[in-house]
Each structure stands twice: as C-alpha cells, then as structure tokens.
Design a protein around this motif. Structure first.
Motif, PDB file in Angstrom:
ATOM      1  N   GLN A 297      15.546  60.017  28.873  1.00 36.64           N
ATOM      2  CA  GLN A 297      17.240  59.810  29.243  1.00 36.64           C
ATOM      3  C   GLN A 297      17.374  60.310  27.336  1.00 36.64           C
ATOM      4  OE1 GLN A 297      19.336  58.896  31.640  1.00 36.64           O
ATOM      5  NE2 GLN A 297      18.217  57.803  33.368  1.00 36.64           N
TER       6      GLN A 297
ATOM      7  N   VAL B 157      19.838  59.359  24.432  1.00 37.70           N
ATOM      8  CA  VAL B 157      20.331  57.795  23.754  1.00 37.70           C
ATOM      9  C   VAL B 157      20.417  58.126  22.200  1.00 37.70           C
ATOM     10  CG1 VAL B 157      20.209  56.984  26.106  1.00 37.70           C
ATOM     11  CG2 VAL B 157      18.950  55.797  24.146  1.00 37.70           C
ATOM     12  N   LEU B 158      21.930  57.276  21.813  1.00 42.61           N
ATOM     13  CA  LEU B 158      21.760  56.992  21.046  1.00 42.61           C
ATOM     14  C   LEU B 158      21.838  55.614  20.396  1.00 42.61           C
ATOM     15  CD1 LEU B 158      21.215  58.457  18.075  1.00 42.61           C
ATOM     16  CD2 LEU B 158      23.848  59.187  18.027  1.00 42.61           C
ATOM     17  N   MET B 159      21.012  54.392  19.902  1.00 42.22           N
ATOM     18  CA  MET B 159      21.319  52.754  19.089  1.00 42.22           C
ATOM     19  C   MET B 159      21.899  53.178  17.948  1.00 42.22           C
ATOM     20  SD  MET B 159      18.510  51.855  21.916  1.00 42.22           S
ATOM     21  CE  MET B 159      16.831  52.900  21.641  1.00 42.22           C
ATOM     22  N   PRO B 160      22.574  51.859  17.627  1.00 42.73           N
ATOM     23  CA  PRO B 160      22.863  51.640  15.867  1.00 42.73           C
ATOM     24  C   PRO B 160      21.749  52.381  14.782  1.00 42.73           C
ATOM     25  CG  PRO B 160      24.007  50.211  17.584  1.00 42.73           C
ATOM     26  CD  PRO B 160      22.963  50.649  18.516  1.00 42.73           C
TER      27      PRO B 160
ATOM     28  N   PRO C 197      21.600  43.557  14.622  1.00 42.16           N
ATOM     29  CA  PRO C 197      21.623  41.919  14.411  1.00 42.16           C
ATOM     30  C   PRO C 197      20.098  41.241  14.860  1.00 42.16           C
ATOM     31  CG  PRO C 197      22.455  42.598  16.831  1.00 42.16           C
ATOM     32  CD  PRO C 197      21.758  43.926  16.133  1.00 42.16           C
TER      33      PRO C 197
ATOM     34  N   VAL D 265      16.157  46.539  20.709  1.00 40.69           N
ATOM     35  CA  VAL D 265      17.887  47.163  20.959  1.00 40.69           C
ATOM     36  C   VAL D 265      17.605  47.477  22.341  1.00 40.69           C
ATOM     37  CG1 VAL D 265      19.727  48.580  20.637  1.00 40.69           C
ATOM     38  CG2 VAL D 265      18.858  47.287  18.685  1.00 40.69           C
TER      39      VAL D 265
ATOM     40  N   LEU E 232      19.089  46.685  25.999  1.00 41.05           N
ATOM     41  CA  LEU E 232      19.497  47.293  26.651  1.00 41.05           C
ATOM     42  C   LEU E 232      19.765  47.497  28.770  1.00 41.05           C
ATOM     43  CD1 LEU E 232      22.351  49.587  26.130  1.00 41.05           C
ATOM     44  CD2 LEU E 232      20.091  51.176  25.718  1.00 41.05           C
TER      45      LEU E 232
ATOM     46  N   GLN F 169      20.683  44.258  30.583  1.00 43.48           N
ATOM     47  CA  GLN F 169      22.105  45.055  30.894  1.00 43.48           C
ATOM     48  C   GLN F 169      22.144  46.281  32.012  1.00 43.48           C
ATOM     49  OE1 GLN F 169      23.633  45.849  26.643  1.00 43.48           O
ATOM     50  NE2 GLN F 169      25.396  45.051  27.316  1.00 43.48           N
ATOM     51  N   TYR F 170      21.504  46.647  31.980  1.00 40.54           N
ATOM     52  CA  TYR F 170      21.896  48.457  33.233  1.00 40.54           C
ATOM     53  C   TYR F 170      20.822  48.369  34.151  1.00 40.54           C
ATOM     54  CZ  TYR F 170      25.757  49.297  29.153  1.00 40.54           C
ATOM     55  OH  TYR F 170      26.634  48.889  28.505  1.00 40.54           O
TER      56      TYR F 170
ATOM     57  N   MET G  80      12.826  54.262  34.271  1.00 39.13           N
ATOM     58  CA  MET G  80      13.829  55.160  33.345  1.00 39.13           C
ATOM     59  C   MET G  80      12.740  55.178  32.362  1.00 39.13           C
ATOM     60  SD  MET G  80      17.834  54.200  33.458  1.00 39.13           S
ATOM     61  CE  MET G  80      17.769  55.275  35.069  1.00 39.13           C
TER      62      MET G  80
ATOM     63  N   PHE H  46      13.811  56.071  28.036  1.00 43.27           N
ATOM     64  CA  PHE H  46      14.825  56.428  27.106  1.00 43.27           C
ATOM     65  C   PHE H  46      14.614  56.666  25.975  1.00 43.27           C
ATOM     66  CE2 PHE H  46      17.108  52.710  29.285  1.00 43.27           C
ATOM     67  CZ  PHE H  46      18.155  53.678  30.637  1.00 43.27           C
TER      68      PHE H  46
ATOM     69  N   LEU I 181      26.972  46.699  21.307  1.00 44.79           N
ATOM     70  CA  LEU I 181      25.076  45.858  21.087  1.00 44.79           C
ATOM     71  C   LEU I 181      25.768  44.639  19.992  1.00 44.79           C
ATOM     72  CD1 LEU I 181      22.264  45.807  19.939  1.00 44.79           C
ATOM     73  CD2 LEU I 181      22.170  47.108  18.425  1.00 44.79           C
TER      74      LEU I 181
ATOM     75  N   TYR J 256      27.586  50.207  18.834  1.00 41.23           N
ATOM     76  CA  TYR J 256      27.261  51.054  20.029  1.00 41.23           C
ATOM     77  C   TYR J 256      26.352  51.387  20.362  1.00 41.23           C
ATOM     78  CZ  TYR J 256      32.357  48.635  20.536  1.00 41.23           C
ATOM     79  OH  TYR J 256      33.241  47.748  20.783  1.00 41.23           O
ATOM     80  N   SER J 257      25.838  51.493  21.709  1.00 39.93           N
ATOM     81  CA  SER J 257      25.102  52.030  21.469  1.00 39.93           C
ATOM     82  C   SER J 257      25.606  53.879  22.614  1.00 39.93           C
ATOM     83  CB  SER J 257      23.922  51.672  22.546  1.00 39.93           C
ATOM     84  OG  SER J 257      23.218  50.705  22.368  1.00 39.93           O
ATOM     85  N   TYR J 258      25.467  54.793  21.743  1.00 43.40           N
ATOM     86  CA  TYR J 258      25.395  55.837  23.316  1.00 43.40           C
ATOM     87  C   TYR J 258      25.008  56.424  24.544  1.00 43.40           C
ATOM     88  CZ  TYR J 258      29.093  57.711  20.703  1.00 43.40           C
ATOM     89  OH  TYR J 258      31.022  57.686  20.052  1.00 43.40           O
ATOM     90  N   LEU J 259      24.863  56.218  25.562  1.00 41.69           N
ATOM     91  CA  LEU J 259      24.401  55.778  26.400  1.00 41.69           C
ATOM     92  C   LEU J 259      24.034  57.229  27.028  1.00 41.69           C
ATOM     93  CD1 LEU J 259      25.546  52.983  28.373  1.00 41.69           C
ATOM     94  CD2 LEU J 259      23.871  52.905  27.392  1.00 41.69           C
ATOM     95  N   PRO J 260      23.407  57.431  28.004  1.00 38.79           N
ATOM     96  CA  PRO J 260      22.987  59.489  28.498  1.00 38.79           C
ATOM     97  C   PRO J 260      23.862  60.542  28.285  1.00 38.79           C
ATOM     98  CG  PRO J 260      21.819  58.205  29.556  1.00 38.79           C
ATOM     99  CD  PRO J 260      22.403  57.229  28.973  1.00 38.79           C
TER     100      PRO J 260
ATOM    101  N   LEU K   5      26.331  60.076  24.841  1.00 32.48           N
ATOM    102  CA  LEU K   5      25.609  60.719  23.964  1.00 32.48           C
ATOM    103  C   LEU K   5      26.050  62.653  24.558  1.00 32.48           C
ATOM    104  CD1 LEU K   5      23.486  61.081  21.576  1.00 32.48           C
ATOM    105  CD2 LEU K   5      21.505  61.116  22.540  1.00 32.48           C
TER     106      LEU K   5
ATOM    107  N   GLU L 110      29.618  51.701  12.876  1.00 33.71           N
ATOM    108  CA  GLU L 110      28.725  52.868  12.654  1.00 33.71           C
ATOM    109  C   GLU L 110      29.205  53.447  13.282  1.00 33.71           C
ATOM    110  OE1 GLU L 110      24.453  51.415  12.582  1.00 33.71           O
ATOM    111  OE2 GLU L 110      23.578  53.080  13.844  1.00 33.71           O
TER     112      GLU L 110
END
Lengths: 560, 560
Positions: free
Chosen positions: A67, A69-72, A76, A113, A117, A120-121, A130, A132, B35, B40-44, B47, B154
């Motif tokens: 799947q 996704v796009l992380m920053p 941090p 990161v 994530l 959390q989910y 899964m 990503f 984050l 912010y991360s974009y989840l599937p 995105l 970002e």
C-alpha cells in the motif's frame, strides 16, 4: 512533443567533475543539472525517464499488495532516539533545529516513522501482514558526493516496510518482494542479479541486494557458472576444507634479501603466489592477532570483524614491538594468537616468512603449529561455488535495490505490538525493501551506452520514437509528411518527439543518439520522392527504408 | 480493491487539536496521520486523493505547454543571498548547515533555484517564453502550525515559473495560467473564484489568488453582485468620493460618561455607527498619525502600510503623552497629522470624540479642519463595487492558488539575461504560479461535507464506488453476487472498493459516508431475492433499487 517545446540542453563536453559515464551522459544529454555538491535538478527529459521508472515500480508494488503512503521528509529526533539510531547514525544523518529549537533530521530512511505509524494503526494480528511503501525524496549528507545522481545527497527512493505476526510471514513477504523486484528490473529492461548481501547498518538477519551489472560497478559480485548462486564478494562464505596428506618436502630457510612482497617472493623463488602464505598482524580489543592467508587471497574485513570485532592493521611500530619483522613474518613461534584461513590450512609444501630479517622458509607445513581456523578471505574467480555447483565468476555491479528481513530490531525498540491470536501482545516482525529510483536511471545508462551516447531500454526512454525531418523549415513537402506522421503517432498513443528545430541534420542525429531514443525515423525530400522514410534503431547501425504508409504499423510492431 | 487489503483507520472522535472540519474529517476518515507539529503522513486513502489532485494539475499544466522539472528540496544559501531573500525572509525559512558547515535552507518556494537554472540554460530570445513547473515537497517553519494540512510545515506545492523576453509575453502567460487554473479547479469539482490579491513577500506587480469558497475560509473575498469583479478584502480599492453639501446641523458637546466604544456611543446617542467617526492613533517612522474612519469601517493595515510604511498602534502611554484621551479622541485641534478615509471625508452631521474626558461632539463637520485623505479601510458588504457595477457581497474563501507577474525582481538580482533580437542582453521577465496541492484536499473537504463526513467531488474521491455486501462472510449468494459485481467494475476500469470486512452494516455504511465515496451499492439476500441492488449517492439521501444486471451500466452513466 516537438523539440522546440521542451528544454533539451545537450552539450558536447562533460563537466570536469563527471568521472563516470552515466554522470557525463546525463549532463551532456540535458537530463540533469547540478545545483550544488550532491544536489541535482531533473530537467524535462530526465524527469520523463525518472517518472517512467517510478511508474513501473508503483505498478508492481501495487500488484504485490503493498500500500502506497507518503511520510514526511522531516523527522523528529525523538523517534530516532527511541530506536537508538540518533546516536548510532553518523554525520550522514542531517540534523537541524526548528524555530522552537526542537531537533529534527532529514530522513535518509523511514524505519522509525513507519514503525511509529504501524504501532498507532496496527493493533490486531488480523490486520497482518501489511506492507507500506512510498516513493519519496531522501537525504544523506555524503561526505564526498560524487558520480552525479549515483551518489548524491538528495535522491528519490522507493522504500517499503512490512509488518508481520511471525517470522514465517516475514519470510513469505521477503520472497514476494524478491519476486516483485525481479519483475520490476525485468520491466525496466535491465541486466540485473539478486545477490546475497550483508545487512550493514540497517540491521536484521537476512538480506539480498539487486545489482545492475556494469563494468563501472562499485561492487564485485560472485556468480556460480553452473547454478543460481550469486553473492556480493564480501558475503561469499567458505567452509572448512578436507585436508590432504602432508607432503614429504622438508623445510628450508632461504635468503630473500630485501624481498618482502608476496609477488616478489613468489617470482624470486619461482613458485605460484598460491603456494605462499602471508601473515597479517591486526590489533583487536583482545590484543594483537596474526592472520594467515594464501598468498593470492585477500582478507575479507567484514568476516574478520564479525569474528574478532572492530580491528585495525598493526602499525610498523606495533609490529616491531611484537619482535616481528615486517615483510618476513611467518607462522612459527609467534607470541600472539594465529588464525589461519580455511584455504591456507589445507596447504602443504608452502613458502612463508622466516620471522628473521631477509629470510623466508620453503617446504613448510602446519604440523606442530598451534592455531585456530576461520573463513577470513574474499572469493576469487575460479573458487568453488559455496553451493557445491560450479565455479565462481566475478562481475561488477551497481546496487539499485536491497531487501532485508529486519526481524524485531525496530518494533522491539519502539514497542510496536499487536494482540496475537492468544490475546497476548506480540512484537511485530518487520521487513524492509528499498530501490534507489534516481540511481536506477544512472545504472541503466552505465549498462547501456556507446560512443554516441545513451541507449535507453525502451521501457524508460524519454520518448519511444524521434522523427528527424531534413529541411523541416524549408521544404513544405517534408514538413507536411513529418507533421502527418507525428500526428499519426500521437493519435496511436506513441510517445513521439518531432525535431522541428532549424538545425543541421548531423546535430539532430547526434542529439537523438545522445538522448538514447530507441527508434529514429528520418524524412527528407529524397525519401519523399520514393514514398519512404528511413528507420534506424538506436542499438543497431543498420538503416532501413520503410514505406511512408507503413511507418505507423512498422513502429507499432517494434514497440510490442 | 477490497477493504481488507487497505488500511482505512476510521475513528469516531477527532483529536483535540483539530479545530476545523477538514482537519477533523481527514483524521477521522484515516486520510492522514500526525507525525509531529505540522508534519503529516498521508495514509493510503489520503494519498489516493492527493494523487488524483496531482494528476489533474499535471495534465492541465502539460496541456498549457509548461514543462515539468524537479528541483532539490535543499537549496544553497548563496542563491538566496544573491536574490536578497536570505536576510529578508523570516524564521519560516528553515536554515541549516551541512557536515562541511555550508549553509542551506529547505525550500519554501523555488524562485532562486529556477532563476539560476534559467540563467544557465536560457541564452537566446528564441528559447522564450518558457514555463517550468514541479510538484514537490516544500517546507515552511510556521510559528504555529495548525488546521491539519491546511497550514502544515511540510506540504506539497505545484510551483511554476515562466520566463519572458518582455512584459507583453509575461502578461500573455499570466492570462494563460489564469485560464489553466480555472480549468484545473473546474476539473477538481470545486466552487472557486479568482480574486485580485496583494503580491505580498513574493513581490511583483500584479497577482490573482484562487479561492475555494467555504464558510471556514481564513480570507474574506468581495464580489460584485452585478459583475465579475472579485478581490481579496484587503485588495478592494476605493476612490475619493464626491462631497455633498454641508449640513445645517450645529456642533454640540454632550456628556458620554465612561462611554468609549463606537458601539456604546452610537447606542447611547441613538445614532447609526455609520454616523460616527473614529480616530485611531498610530506610530510610524515619521512620527504619530491620527487616522479617521467611519465608525462601522475597519482599518486596512496593508493599505495603511503601503501609504505610511511600517507602523504600530500607539500604546495607552503614548496616547497620553500626546495629551489625547483614549475613548474620546476627536478630529479637532490635533497636534499630529490627520489622515481621513475617503468614506469619512464625505460625512456630515457626525459624532466624534471631543478630545476631553467623558465628552463627545455631535453635529460635526470637516469645515475648518486640516487633513489629508486616503483609502484606508476594508470593504464591507453593500459597498459599491470598485468597477462601478453593483454592490459588494462578502464571502469566506480558502486560498489554494496564487499567480503573480513577478517582472524582473529575481532575474535582475540574479543576472538572468538572454540575448535579445538586437543582439543585446535583456533581463528576462518572470511570472510565478502556485497551487497548494495538499491544501486543495483540505479545502475540498471544507466545501463538501455533512454531519456524516466528507462528500468528495467525484474527480478526487479515493474510490468512485463502494460495494457494501450484507453478510458477505455468511451468505454465499451475497458473496458471489458482490464478487461478480466487483469484478465487472474492475474490468470496466471503475475504481471500486468492496467492503469485505466482517462488520455490521451500520459500521460499513458509516465508514463509506465518512470517506465520502460518491456512489454506494448495497447487496443483501433480500435484494438478491428481487434481483436488485440498492443504490445511494453520497450527496443525496434517496435510495434507489437497481436491477443487478443493470448495475454496471447504471454506474457508468453516473460516472459520465
């Protein structure tokens, strides 16, 4: 598209800092532009190539069930402190503070990161496995950025991270990603090989690198000539060998005045280097050690480190302090531990240093000497393949992908648990899978070029076809035919470039060859007289006359 | 895709820091994940929406003839020093040093890099005009990131930069981009308006903002109710007005003990606020100034700054030091310059402070008072439109795009010249054109939602159709029908989501409504008995029974 509508700043000369062919050709073909050390802009033609690589990777990753996704890019510090890498990672990790003086880094990779994530989910085993992935800008502050986009500071990577309830599931996804990567590199049209590799700083248990084969490759890869076995030279593992009987030769001390290197000794004594034993002295946390290898073999530093921990070679002074004679060190009467490589252990009737200035011993054997044995050396061409099938061949490769079984390295440190079937918390197992997207473009060029320029595989060429009309701006007939053909191709969904510039034919030919466009059609008044166009493939010197009316079908058949 | 194959972490509650509806819904629908502050991360699912926005923007930019490039996120300080912005730009510009202690920043925008690029590759007027764009990650170190991706640190931006030989060409491209942006926002399915705007810190001569209309918008936009006129409230310009004759009313001093605000004074004296004049005291580089406005008008700080330079409001102590009485300041006998807004200048028989504690004046006029006039105020609803047609209406908007005529601000500072037709070097003229890609997603939601969740425009919905089978895991008949329908849609190229989870129907309905999927089909044994499926559009409460055999054609007609 017409050449006049797109910036293609080709140039004859490569910049001085471009040492490798892909760097030279990417600049010369106007694919990239240097902004600063290790920072490149992708110009329109270069970005077209990059986007084609991305598209193939995205399609195959999606097909595999991963799947996107796009992380920053900015991450941090806290997460890196949690994993322990904030302190471990060297100066390549670019760290900075924001306006509120909080610490951040530019992501060189996203294990922290994504594990955060996932924690959390992902809560239940039912959600697993899964995987990503993202295709994203990364930053590594290389101490010496070089080779254009091959080793730049900012680059694009496809990085994927999978989460599992157990090791079996992790291994199954690893196999799936192995197959997906093969599919990706097949579609990219590259000659590649998956090879066993060392896990390095990412950590984990098992890893495979994907190499594009090219003479300019930084890595040496060993293949069996009879089986599928392939491994990075650092990773080829040798086993203890069967000893043959001792020789009857008797030991002699011979004068080898000022002759110290293995090459010189072998030449002087008229023996093969493989009949000599060399002894290296290293310094470890547990004192000095002597390592004995066959004269034609090289020490494998990773194997040595895995065996003895961090080490360095002893200095001349340190060797002296051990009462050893540099250039004449042997295997007898050593005051320090001796570790003998498996290949050296089975030698008989060999030459080695005499531990006296200007003397070597011939006719040596290991009898009566105290030592341990280990796998200490790099493979050489002709070695028996570790899988027992055939001999090893060595080729050069460029690493473009790497897949890892991470295990619980990150998930344990960062408490990424799910509720398992039994109702108890289980630490997830992880895999991670990277492809250097920008690097793939450079590697494709290293593998596919000639003296005229790039020869792009069809799947990633910026355009499939270029139409070069001669006198487009003077001959109405040529212009009409060229425009007609151009429109036919556009209508058929073929990516075509029409060179509408007022340039000499030679310049237009040279540019299209430099750019590596796979198929070229030339249209002139002479061709028009015969109702023909001239076809030439970029990878074939032959020119063919094709009927103008068949030019669409002809190219369509080439593109299949 | 099946719901079990994609992470859709919907949640009932929004986080505490989510103040606006798009932030709440993007978190609740599992589109994004926080984050860190402003990251912010974009989840599937998120995105997918983002990529649809990007695709539409890319297609329309390509259609306009713009060329896509990709410039680095990290930018060397030298370029920003050349343009002068290294010192001008505030703390939002995130600066850092690399391992060799060279200064860099994370790009909030790319004028410097692209101008540098253009100066390298554009040499002749024959190459112009040229428009480069990219879709890329940007960073602004907001002091108080908020509203989710609406004001994050970002974010992804489409930024384009055009280069021209002269102003006419720059204006022509500006018009072309204006049309392209309209086409983009049309295709995105958004209710938007292009409005006249202030150029702000980017600089340049003329600029237009594109706003998505939404009650939660940060900006107030003024529209004419009779013409195409539209402008950011800050930008609505008023002209000097015709004076009518003086009134016959005579000035009186009245006791207004402890009554200081315009609201209270108007109420106490039983007059409209529009019949009062308020006097504000500001401090400028050229001393204190008194500004007089109609009681119901607000000071426009941008107009004030353009007129008088940087300023701040005078403090209570400063007002005292001028011998003025806060709450009772008037227009008579002032020791400092008085500047009167055009709308106040034409007032007669008005109320203002008496410059004495606890007293106001009524029946005032401007006769005998020395002052200058200027356009100082914000527009209010009902104002005459500056184009002379109709009255102004005020709506709230979210800025999602901004196009500028930059002129030579950057090209001059950075010596970006071409050889003109006459053979002489000419400084290029530039335009720049931005769209906040991530912000578009949030704005689309601010404009399209109800109490159940998001109502995505069809063009950017993560999926077009959701199939919700009741008892998918229990009823073989339902499962077979649902799988059959799902496959029909896949084969027809329709982006369909099949909810194959073992969840209650209510949860599945709620999730698909929260996610804003435009078309829903429900399949149950009851429906199957009748050979039907149930259809519901997300933006319409009506449920329709559709014959199973027509379900493909039915949806295809909806998607047209």
């Amino acid at each position: 598209m017409k050449t006049s509508q797109i910036l293609i700043p080709t140039q004859k000369e490569a910049p001085n800092d471009a040492q490798i062919i892909s760097h030279q050709l990417m600049i010369r073909a106007g694919l990239i532009s240097k902004l600063a050390s290790g920072l490149y802009s992708y110009l329109p033609m270069g970005l077209r190539v990059l986007q084609k690589v991305e598209k193939i990777i995205r399609e195959e990753m999606n097909n595999s069930g991963a799947q996107e996704v796009l992380m920053p890019v900015t991450q941090p510090a806290e997460l890196w402190q949690e994993s322990g890498r904030w302190d471990e990672y060297g100066a390549e990790l670019l760290r900075f503070h924001d306006r509120h003086n909080r610490a951040f880094c530019l992501g060189p990779t996203h294990e922290e990161v994504v594990t955060h994530l996932a924690s959390q989910y992902l809560n239940s085993y039912k959600q697993l496995p899964m995987n990503f992935y993202q295709i994203q800008t990364k930053f590594r502050d290389e101490i010496r950025p070089r080779f254009g986009v091959m080793r730049s500071r900012e680059f694009i990577m496809k990085d994927a991270y999978s989460f599992h309830l157990d090791k079996d599931s992790m291994q199954a996804e690893f196999e799936k990603m192995h197959a997906t990567y093969c599919q990706i590199f097949e579609r990219l049209g590259l000659n590649y090989r998956p090879v066993l590799a060392d896990s390095g700083s990412i950590g984990g248990e098992s890893s495979i690198e994907f190499h594009v084969l090219a003479e300019s490759g930084e890595d040496a890869i060993c293949f069996s000539d009879e089986s599928d076995y392939a491994a990075n030279i650092e990773k080829v593992a040798f086993s203890k060998q069967e000893k043959t009987n001792s020789t009857s030769a008797s030991e002699k001390q011979v004068l080898t005045k000022k002759i110290t290197s293995i090459e010189e000794v072998a030449q002087f004594l008229k023996v093969e280097q493989a009949q000599c034993v060399k002894t290296l002295i290293i310094k470890t946390a547990n004192g000095y050690k002597a390592l004995a290898l066959r004269g034609d073999h090289e020490l494998n530093e990773i194997k040595t480190q895995n065996l003895l921990g961090d080490f360095e070679f002893a200095s001349d002074e340190e060797i002296k302090s051990l009462d050893l004679k540099k250039g004449f060190i042997g295997i007898k009467d050593l005051s320090i531990d001796l570790i003998v490589d498996y290949s050296a252990e089975v030698m008989v009737d060999f030459v080695c240093g005499a531990n006296q200035w200007d003397y070597h011993l011939t006719g040596c054997a290991w009898d009566g000497i105290k030592f341990k044995t280990a796998d200490l050396r790099n493979a050489v061409a002709g070695d028996a393949s570790p899988d027992g099938k055939g001999k090893l061949v060595i080729k050069r490769g460029i690493e473009v992908g790497h897949i890892f079984q991470l295990g619980d390295k990150y998930s344990k440190a960062m408490n990424a648990n799910v509720i398992g079937e039994s109702g108890k918390a289980v630490t997830m197992m992880m895999g991670c899978y990277g492809i250097g997207v920008t690097r793939v473009v450079a590697a494709a060029i290293e593998q596919n070029y000639d003296e005229r320029g790039i020869i792009f595989p069809a799947s990633i060429a910026p355009f499939c076809v270029v139409i070069v009309p001669i006198n487009y701006n003077k001959s109405t007939r040529v212009k009409d035919l060229a425009d007609n053909l151009y429109q036919q191709y556009l209508d058929a969904g073929i990516e075509v470039l029409l060179d509408d510039r007022k340039e000499r034919a030679g310049i237009m030919f040279a540019d299209s060859e430099l750019l590596g466009i796979p198929h070229r059609l030339v249209l002139s008044d002479t061709h028009a007289d015969n109702g023909n166009v001239e076809y030439k493939a970029r990878n074939n010197p032959e020119k063919i006359e094709v009927k103008f009316n068949n030019a669409l079908v002809f190219i369509q058949s080439k593109l299949k």
